[in-house]
Design a protein around this motif. Structure first.
Motif, PDB file in Angstrom:
ATOM      1  N   LYS A   1       0.845  -1.195   0.000  1.00 42.29           N
ATOM      2  CA  LYS A   1       0.000   0.000   0.000  1.00 42.29           C
ATOM      3  C   LYS A   1       0.879   1.243   0.000  1.00 42.29           C
ATOM      4  N   PRO A   2       0.370   2.340  -0.584  1.00 42.97           N
ATOM      5  CA  PRO A   2       1.123   3.590  -0.428  1.00 42.97           C
ATOM      6  C   PRO A   2       1.059   4.051   1.034  1.00 42.97           C
ATOM      7  N   THR A   3       2.175   4.456   1.576  1.00 41.76           N
ATOM      8  CA  THR A   3       2.188   4.944   2.965  1.00 41.76           C
ATOM      9  C   THR A   3       1.310   6.186   3.102  1.00 41.76           C
ATOM     10  N   PHE A   4       1.265   6.984   2.031  1.00 36.41           N
ATOM     11  CA  PHE A   4       0.498   8.236   2.048  1.00 36.41           C
ATOM     12  C   PHE A   4      -0.617   8.121   1.013  1.00 36.41           C
ATOM     13  N   PRO A   5      -1.779   7.625   1.433  1.00 34.80           N
ATOM     14  CA  PRO A   5      -2.801   7.202   0.468  1.00 34.80           C
ATOM     15  C   PRO A   5      -3.389   8.342  -0.365  1.00 34.80           C
ATOM     16  N   ASN A   6      -3.276   9.578   0.114  1.00 33.05           N
ATOM     17  CA  ASN A   6      -3.859  10.696  -0.640  1.00 33.05           C
ATOM     18  C   ASN A   6      -2.823  11.510  -1.400  1.00 33.05           C
ATOM     19  N   ALA A   7      -1.584  11.042  -1.371  1.00 35.75           N
ATOM     20  CA  ALA A   7      -0.514  11.845  -1.985  1.00 35.75           C
ATOM     21  C   ALA A   7      -0.253  11.440  -3.428  1.00 35.75           C
ATOM     22  N   THR A   8       0.187  12.434  -4.218  1.00 34.01           N
ATOM     23  CA  THR A   8       0.783  12.134  -5.513  1.00 34.01           C
ATOM     24  C   THR A   8       2.289  12.068  -5.298  1.00 34.01           C
ATOM     25  N   TYR A   9       2.901  11.033  -5.848  1.00 37.22           N
ATOM     26  CA  TYR A   9       4.349  10.849  -5.722  1.00 37.22           C
ATOM     27  C   TYR A   9       5.013  11.343  -7.012  1.00 37.22           C
ATOM     28  N   TYR A  10       6.087  12.128  -6.857  1.00 39.52           N
ATOM     29  CA  TYR A  10       6.780  12.695  -8.018  1.00 39.52           C
ATOM     30  C   TYR A  10       8.203  12.136  -8.115  1.00 39.52           C
ATOM     31  N   VAL A  11       8.509  11.553  -9.277  1.00 39.59           N
ATOM     32  CA  VAL A  11       9.833  10.982  -9.560  1.00 39.59           C
ATOM     33  C   VAL A  11      10.192  11.397 -10.977  1.00 39.59           C
ATOM     34  N   HIS A  12      11.477  11.620 -11.241  1.00 35.02           N
ATOM     35  CA  HIS A  12      11.828  11.925 -12.628  1.00 35.02           C
ATOM     36  C   HIS A  12      11.772  10.647 -13.465  1.00 35.02           C
ATOM     37  N   LYS A  13      11.246  10.778 -14.663  1.00 38.43           N
ATOM     38  CA  LYS A  13      11.085   9.633 -15.561  1.00 38.43           C
ATOM     39  C   LYS A  13      12.414   8.930 -15.826  1.00 38.43           C
ATOM     40  N   GLN A  14      13.460   9.738 -15.965  1.00 35.92           N
ATOM     41  CA  GLN A  14      14.780   9.164 -16.246  1.00 35.92           C
ATOM     42  C   GLN A  14      15.260   8.287 -15.092  1.00 35.92           C
TER      43      GLN A  14
END
Ligand SMILES: [Zn+2]
Length: 283
Positions: free
Chosen positions: A124-137
């Motif tokens: 499960k996501p630890t932060f269920p209401n969050a959007t997670y941002y990662v660079h595609k690269q």
């Protein structure tokens, strides 16, 4: 601490022993913190702090990196650790209150706290209401490592849980060199440490904060521009560090260190030999 209308808190998980092969132990050797080697690859292990950052702005609660997440999983052997959720509680926040998570890169010491395994053995996501941002690269590179095409850098990626976040549509992949996450919070792709490594710059009311991720993990690397064995592209890391530290100095910005043991924040100055020194600030 306050930066304009932003409130910034360092959510320290404590001190850990980081070994050459990338694995981490709970540490009992905290006495070495003050004399950490300049290059983490110099000795067999080095003491590191783990310090995710919480930024609060209006009704946004933003996390910068998520820590090791020890103790989050059901049945975890680590019952007495201060993970990101226990640290949020100190500030009256629940995991549900986090709206954004920006990951500098996907090495597990930065990203493992992003998810956990519940009693039904479901990720499960630890932060269920969050959007997670990662660079595609970063994601592409991590996948390449995990698929065994180039195993030399794979040991620091543990993607099993992260696949679930991606397939559940929780992750937004950034593709630009610079992306404003919310007003005044910008992710900047630097590469160097990993191909898709990014730092985060906070700017509010004329004040600026640089969160450097593993491009500058602690204050001991201020005058050491490369970590030959820790950075995948040392030359790129050096170029970016030189420019960014000049910027930090000129802008009188605050620096935040993810892996510092005892100086998680500070302002930069130059001494008579033109070496950087850090005026530590309590976060
Ligand atoms: Zn890293």
């Amino acid at each position: 601490m306050d930066i304009g209308s932003f409130t910034i808190e360092v959510l320290s998980e404590g001190h850990f022993e980081l070994f050459k092969d990338g694995h981490i132990n709970r540490s009992k050797r905290t006495e070495h913190l003050a004399t950490s080697p300049k290059d983490p690859s110099d000795s067999n292990s080095v003491m590191v702090g783990i310090n995710p950052v919480l930024v609060q702005s209006g009704n946004h609660n933003i996390l910068l990196d998520t820590g090791l997440g020890w103790g989050l999983d059901a049945g975890s052997q680590y019952t007495d650790v201060s993970n990101v959720c226990t640290n949020l509680r100190i500030f009256g926040l629940k995991p549900e209150d986090i709206t954004h998570v920006v990951l500098t890169h996907l090495h597990y010491d930065h990203a493992a706290g992003a998810s956990f395994t519940n009693m039904e053995a479901k990720t499960k996501p630890t932060f269920p209401n969050a959007t997670y941002y990662v660079h595609k690269q970063e994601w592409d590179f991590a996948l390449e490592q995990s698929e065994g095409q180039q195993l030399s850098y794979s040991e620091r990626y543990r993607l099993d849980d992260f696949y679930r976040l991606v397939s559940d549509g929780r992750v937004t992949f950034l593709t630009d060199d610079s992306t404003e996450i919310i007003d005044g919070i910008t992710a900047i792709k630097t590469g160097g440490h990993t191909p898709g490594h990014q730092i985060v710059i906070l700017e509010n009311d004329g004040e600026k904060v640089y969160y450097m991720g593993d491009l500058l993990p602690n204050e001991y690397q201020l005058n050491e521009y490369t970590m030959e064995k820790a950075d995948i592209y040392p030359l790129e890391a050096k170029k970016k560090k030189v420019r960014l530290l000049q910027q930090v100095c000129e802008e009188k910005a605050l620096l935040l260190f993810y892996h510092s043991g005892n100086g998680q924040a500070g302002h930069l100055f130059k001494d008579d030999d033109k070496k950087y020194i850090l005026a530590k600030q309590l976060p």
